[in-house]
Scaffold this motif. Structure first.
Motif, PDB file in Angstrom:
ATOM      1  N   PRO A  14       0.812  -1.225   0.000  1.00 40.10           N
ATOM      2  CA  PRO A  14       0.000   0.000   0.000  1.00 40.10           C
ATOM      3  C   PRO A  14       0.843   1.273   0.000  1.00 40.10           C
ATOM      4  O   PRO A  14       1.740   1.446   0.832  1.00 40.10           O
ATOM      5  CB  PRO A  14      -0.822  -0.115   1.286  1.00 40.10           C
ATOM      6  N   GLY A  15       0.544   2.152  -0.951  1.00 48.42           N
ATOM      7  CA  GLY A  15       1.149   3.473  -1.005  1.00 48.42           C
ATOM      8  C   GLY A  15       2.561   3.545  -1.535  1.00 48.42           C
ATOM      9  O   GLY A  15       3.085   4.641  -1.749  1.00 48.42           O
ATOM     10  N   ARG A  16       3.194   2.425  -1.797  1.00 48.34           N
ATOM     11  CA  ARG A  16       4.597   2.478  -2.225  1.00 48.34           C
ATOM     12  C   ARG A  16       4.693   2.723  -3.729  1.00 48.34           C
ATOM     13  O   ARG A  16       3.959   2.136  -4.517  1.00 48.34           O
ATOM     14  CB  ARG A  16       5.326   1.186  -1.866  1.00 48.34           C
ATOM     15  N   ASN A  17       5.655   3.573  -4.113  1.00 44.49           N
ATOM     16  CA  ASN A  17       5.981   3.747  -5.520  1.00 44.49           C
ATOM     17  C   ASN A  17       7.199   2.894  -5.849  1.00 44.49           C
ATOM     18  O   ASN A  17       7.682   2.141  -4.993  1.00 44.49           O
ATOM     19  CB  ASN A  17       6.194   5.224  -5.851  1.00 44.49           C
ATOM     20  N   HIS A  18       7.701   3.013  -7.072  1.00 39.37           N
ATOM     21  CA  HIS A  18       8.810   2.126  -7.448  1.00 39.37           C
ATOM     22  C   HIS A  18      10.040   2.362  -6.576  1.00 39.37           C
ATOM     23  O   HIS A  18      10.683   1.410  -6.130  1.00 39.37           O
ATOM     24  CB  HIS A  18       9.155   2.311  -8.924  1.00 39.37           C
ATOM     25  N   GLY A  19      10.347   3.621  -6.327  1.00 39.32           N
ATOM     26  CA  GLY A  19      11.541   3.925  -5.553  1.00 39.32           C
ATOM     27  C   GLY A  19      11.459   3.536  -4.097  1.00 39.32           C
ATOM     28  O   GLY A  19      12.488   3.327  -3.447  1.00 39.32           O
ATOM     29  N   SER A  20      10.252   3.426  -3.550  1.00 34.27           N
ATOM     30  CA  SER A  20      10.096   3.085  -2.133  1.00 34.27           C
ATOM     31  C   SER A  20       9.693   1.628  -1.934  1.00 34.27           C
ATOM     32  O   SER A  20       9.262   1.244  -0.848  1.00 34.27           O
ATOM     33  CB  SER A  20       9.066   4.006  -1.471  1.00 34.27           C
ATOM     34  N   THR A  21       9.855   0.811  -2.966  1.00 34.02           N
ATOM     35  CA  THR A  21       9.413  -0.585  -2.898  1.00 34.02           C
ATOM     36  C   THR A  21      10.025  -1.334  -1.724  1.00 34.02           C
ATOM     37  O   THR A  21       9.330  -2.059  -1.008  1.00 34.02           O
ATOM     38  CB  THR A  21       9.769  -1.326  -4.205  1.00 34.02           C
ATOM     39  N   LEU A  22      11.314  -1.167  -1.493  1.00 34.42           N
ATOM     40  CA  LEU A  22      12.038  -2.039  -0.569  1.00 34.42           C
ATOM     41  C   LEU A  22      11.974  -1.628   0.897  1.00 34.42           C
ATOM     42  O   LEU A  22      12.313  -2.436   1.769  1.00 34.42           O
ATOM     43  CB  LEU A  22      13.516  -2.126  -0.975  1.00 34.42           C
ATOM     44  N   PHE A  23      11.569  -0.403   1.178  1.00 32.02           N
ATOM     45  CA  PHE A  23      11.678   0.092   2.554  1.00 32.02           C
ATOM     46  C   PHE A  23      10.374   0.744   2.987  1.00 32.02           C
ATOM     47  O   PHE A  23       9.787   1.520   2.241  1.00 32.02           O
ATOM     48  CB  PHE A  23      12.828   1.109   2.648  1.00 32.02           C
ATOM     49  N   PRO A  24       9.899   0.430   4.213  1.00 34.38           N
ATOM     50  CA  PRO A  24      10.510  -0.475   5.195  1.00 34.38           C
ATOM     51  C   PRO A  24      10.369  -1.939   4.809  1.00 34.38           C
ATOM     52  O   PRO A  24       9.426  -2.335   4.128  1.00 34.38           O
ATOM     53  CB  PRO A  24       9.748  -0.159   6.482  1.00 34.38           C
ATOM     54  N   ALA A  25      11.327  -2.731   5.300  1.00 33.77           N
ATOM     55  CA  ALA A  25      11.425  -4.120   4.880  1.00 33.77           C
ATOM     56  C   ALA A  25      10.426  -5.044   5.575  1.00 33.77           C
ATOM     57  O   ALA A  25      10.039  -6.066   5.009  1.00 33.77           O
ATOM     58  CB  ALA A  25      12.846  -4.634   5.137  1.00 33.77           C
ATOM     59  N   GLN A  26      10.011  -4.710   6.791  1.00 37.59           N
ATOM     60  CA  GLN A  26       9.267  -5.680   7.593  1.00 37.59           C
ATOM     61  C   GLN A  26       7.994  -6.203   6.921  1.00 37.59           C
ATOM     62  O   GLN A  26       7.757  -7.417   6.926  1.00 37.59           O
ATOM     63  CB  GLN A  26       8.934  -5.088   8.969  1.00 37.59           C
ATOM     64  N   PRO A  27       7.142  -5.344   6.332  1.00 38.75           N
ATOM     65  CA  PRO A  27       5.950  -5.885   5.679  1.00 38.75           C
ATOM     66  C   PRO A  27       6.272  -6.847   4.538  1.00 38.75           C
ATOM     67  O   PRO A  27       5.523  -7.806   4.284  1.00 38.75           O
ATOM     68  CB  PRO A  27       5.232  -4.636   5.160  1.00 38.75           C
TER      69      PRO A  27
END
Length: 269
Positions: A238-251
């Motif tokens: 939810p809400g992640r774009n390509h650049g923010s895909t990896l972080f945060p890692a926990q989910p």
């Protein structure tokens, strides 16, 4: 342990490292990054308890060789690089995790050598790339920026496009690149043909395809791949774009770790 090997065809040096114990898993980063992202975002620590984690620098990135010619970055060459690293790490079979272009390497590796992979996990991934995708992902004038001002100009253009600074790890990784190598790499990325849907449909390995809801093209492609592949499922971030895909890692790890255990159980049946 940091090691290196070479592509058997063109001799380009490939830098990689291995930590942990258990079933091997090969992790491949995205464009203009390096293997350091997996450690920096906490993936290596989370995976190493039950896996032998192999992280490699793609050619043109990190500590690997950096040829300046476009054909040196053809996908079949990148697949050969990944196989060379698996061979050097004594991993006849491995799980695979890839972000962005690392995902396309994973799809391509699964098609070329399905017997080498235990599972496939893609993060912001696709089995195809449309012309103009690199400019859409970063900014339209990226090629000219690389040619005229190198990596500082590229980073400045990208930050202007997103309206703010990159996270420090990503910014440092991008600035460490060889601009000529990256320019050749991006040009080949744009020219690379898609993997045929029939080839994707023939992939029977367990697959976990994750993409952000704001990464619309990659999410659509992940959904299409899951429709084609008999043992694949999509997880929306939810809400992640390509650049923010990896972080945060926990989910992501909350999905990935159980998936790897299920894949291992299925392989042992």
């Amino acid at each position: 342990m940091v090691s290196s090997t070479h592509n058997p065809d063109d001799g380009v040096e490939l830098s990689y490292d291995v930590v942990g114990e258990g079933d091997p898993i090969l992790l491949v980063h995205g464009s203009a990054l390096s293997r350091a992202i997996w450690r920096g975002f906490g993936y290596t620590k989370a995976l190493r308890g039950n896996h032998r984690v192999i992280t490699m620098d793609l050619r043109g990135h990190g500590r690997s060789g950096k040829p300046h010619t476009q054909p040196a970055y053809a996908m079949d060459v990148l697949v050969a690089d990944a196989l060379a690293v698996l061979d050097a790490a004594d991993a006849p079979q491995a799980h695979f995790g890839g972000y962005s272009v690392g995902s396309r390497v994973g799809f391509s590796l699964a098609v070329a050598a399905p017997e080498r992979l235990l599972s496939l996990t893609t993060l912001g991934g696709t089995f195809r790339i449309q012309p103009g995708s690199v400019g859409k992902l970063f900014f339209p004038e990226y090629d000219a920026a690389l040619g005229s001002g190198g990596m500082p100009a590229f980073v400045a253009g990208w930050e202007a496009r997103i309206g703010g600074p990159l996270d420090p790890q990503t910014r440092a990784a991008f600035l460490a690149n060889d601009a000529q190598a990256l320019q050749a790499y991006f040009r080949q990325t744009e020219a690379e043909p898609a993997i045929a849907e029939s080839a994707v449909a023939a992939l029977e390995l367990p697959a976990l395809l994750l993409a952000g809801t704001a990464d619309r093209d990659r999410l659509a492609d992940s959904r299409r791949a899951a429709e084609l592949m008999p043992n694949a499922r999509v997880v929306e971030l939810p809400g992640r774009n390509h650049g923010s895909t990896l972080f945060p890692a926990q989910p992501i790890l909350e999905e990935w770790l159980p998936f790897l255990q299920e894949a291992r159980t299925a392989a042992n049946r």
